[in-house]
Design an enzyme around this catalytic site. Structure first.
Site, PDB file in Angstrom:
ATOM      1  CG  HIS A   1      18.995  50.770  -4.099  1.00 20.77           C
ATOM      2  ND1 HIS A   1      20.178  50.801  -3.424  1.00 20.77           N
ATOM      3  CD2 HIS A   1      19.387  51.855  -5.147  1.00 20.77           C
ATOM      4  CE1 HIS A   1      20.943  51.610  -3.982  1.00 20.77           C
ATOM      5  NE2 HIS A   1      20.487  52.005  -5.136  1.00 20.77           N
TER       6      HIS A   1
ATOM      7  CE1 TYR B   1      26.232  35.122  -2.893  1.00 18.75           C
ATOM      8  CE2 TYR B   1      24.217  35.125  -1.291  1.00 18.75           C
ATOM      9  CZ  TYR B   1      25.199  34.277  -2.258  1.00 18.75           C
ATOM     10  OH  TYR B   1      25.014  33.111  -2.597  1.00 18.75           O
TER      11      TYR B   1
ATOM     12  CE1 TYR C   1      27.069  55.766  -7.268  1.00 20.28           C
ATOM     13  CE2 TYR C   1      25.919  55.457  -5.089  1.00 20.28           C
ATOM     14  CZ  TYR C   1      26.030  54.958  -6.258  1.00 20.28           C
ATOM     15  OH  TYR C   1      25.394  53.961  -6.925  1.00 20.28           O
TER      16      TYR C   1
END
Length: 345
Positions: free
Chosen positions: A121, A224, A235
């Protein structure tokens, strides 16, 4: 109907694309090379020299490329990439003057802090707005809690002057404990960013975990939500992340995907070759191996079309070219730069 034209093959995990004013193109390869595609559509064999020190680690390497808004006067090229420091690795941004096949006077204008050992990321897209501010999108580095931290660049959008100075009107300037470069926070991993052609606002998309990929309009100081709210789940095991999908004070996405498509690269189509597409938002998908077309009505997304399913493979970047065509990069060891043309042309 469309026709696909392979402009260049043999690119190693290409990541970002920029169009030079003279008809050439710049393409980044994640293993650390910046390549030039000539006006004749042929790849210059030698990579551009003079790049900063780049670390290839996990998902990191050489990432995006952007031109200064006044490139025709100053020849400045901006690169985002993974770099090593004393405490690990993080995304950095440097700029240099393109001279023939070399970057000169290279200077680092931003270093994501703190660094870490993670290979996940890194973000990272680079976009200049109409006022000349530079936006840098940063992932959470695989450590989700960092996206909510005031004193951490991870999981945010950064806004700077073109030379790396912090704008005085950034939302957290002068706020104790906050990094002043931050423009937003609560972003998981933004790999698509583009200016809306009518409003000039920055739109982004970001990877969710398992589900919950998002499209957002970027506004100063907005949270956000990641990882407090998300439409995704953990996951594999599918368990809940955070507190649900809504919370007061945290923005809702304009659009989201469950299951994930793994979006990367994004562009508003502004050309004349496809009149029916003008103003539409296009983004690539890695996991789903499709090109997604989103039809807009103002700031609302009203329909979605999925194109080129399993035709090109993992689509890493999407750009609207100055010639009116759409250009795509594929995320492969033998990646390609492909142009989309009308079929009858």
């Amino acid at each position: 109907m469309v026709r696909l034209v392979k402009v260049v093959e043999g690119l190693e995990y290409p990541w970002g694309l920029a169009f030079l004013p003279d008809g050439r193109m710049l393409v980044t390869e994640r293993p650390g090379r910046l390549r030039i595609v000539g006006k004749d559509g042929k790849l210059v064999p030698e990579a551009v020299a003079g790049l900063p020190q780049i670390v290839v680690h996990g998902q990191g390497g050489l990432l995006d490329v952007a031109l200064h808004p006044r490139f025709t006067q100053n020849d400045l090229v901006y690169l985002s990439y993974a770099a090593r420091g004393e405490s690990g690795i993080s995304t950095e941004v440097a700029r240099g003057r393109l001279s023939a096949n070399r970057l000169e006077n290279v200077e680092v204008i931003f270093r994501q802090q703190p660094k870490s050992g993670s290979g996940r990321h890194f973000g990272s897209r680079l976009v200049f707005d109409r006022e000349g501010y530079l936006y840098i999108t940063l992932g959470d580095r695989g450590d989700m809690e960092r996206a909510q931290k005031a004193d951490d660049h991870a999981g945010s959008v950064i806004r700077l002057h073109d030379d790396g100075r912090v704008p005085a009107d950034n939302p957290f300037v002068g706020k104790p404990g906050w990094k002043p470069e931050k423009y937003t926070f609560g972003n998981r991993n933004i790999q698509g960013a583009a200016l809306h052609p009518r409003t000039g606002q920055l739109w982004t998309h970001e990877h969710g975990p398992q589900g919950g990929d998002e499209v957002n309009v970027i506004r100063a100081g907005v949270n956000y939500g990641w990882p407090v709210i998300t439409y995704g789940v953990n996951y594999g095991i599918g368990t809940k992340i955070g507190e649900g999908s809504h919370k007061p004070g945290m923005a809702q996405p304009l659009h989201y995907w469950v299951p994930s498509i793994a979006p990367s690269g994004m562009a508003f189509y502004t050309g004349n070759r496809f009149p029916a597409w003008r103003g539409d938002l296009f983004l690539g998908a890695l996991r789903d191996q499709v090109l997604v077309r989103l039809k807009l009505d103002g700031d609302k997304i009203v329909s979605e079309e999925r194109m080129l399913k399993n035709v090109l493979g993992r689509i890493r970047d999407v750009r609207s070219g100055p010639d009116g065509y759409l250009y795509l990069l594929t995320d492969e060891s033998n990646g390609a730069l492909t142009r989309i043309e009308p079929a009858g042309q």
